[in-house]
Design a protein around this motif. Structure first.
Motif: not given
Length: 122
Positions: A28-42
């Motif tokens: 979703g808009h906040c990420g993919d909830f995989d614990g890896d913030a580096s793959d959650d850029t805009t």
């Protein structure tokens, strides 16, 4: 379960949603909830799911279409202001680093230095 924390500031609100992962994964808009913030850029999120929530999935009935505007990046923030923002973010919370620090610097650069202190709350 789902826990929603709303932080009311003088000019905006921030919301933190904590929940157990959905079976089969989620994105979703906040990420993919995989614990890896580096793959959650805009850019990565938009590439995976697009720019907006499908109209039939909106929480509210009114719909405001996205307008085409230049998406700002940290490179658009003048170097001196970017460094001041970085210093403010680190001063607010010394253990902030990586994507979290970049988000704080972006917020402080474009919205104001008060966001460095507010971003440190999380």
């Amino acid at each position: 379960g789902v826990h929603i924390q709303v932080m009311r500031w003088s000019h905006h609100i921030n919301v933190r949603i904590t929940m157990t992962p959905a079976e089969g994964g989620q994105d979703g808009h906040c990420g993919d909830f995989d614990g890896d913030a580096s793959d959650d850029t805009t850019e990565q999120i938009v590439e995976r799911i697009g720019h907006s929530v499908m109209r039939e999935e909106l929480l509210f009935h009114e719909y405001l279409a996205l307008s085409k505007v230049k998406r700002l990046t940290l490179a658009d923030c003048p170097a001196a202001r970017r460094e001041s923002a970085r210093s403010a973010c680190v001063a607010a919370r010394a253990d902030m680093h990586g994507p979290e620090l970049a988000s704080c610097v972006f917020d402080a650069c474009f919205a104001g230095m008060r966001y460095a202190r507010q971003d440190a709350v999380y």
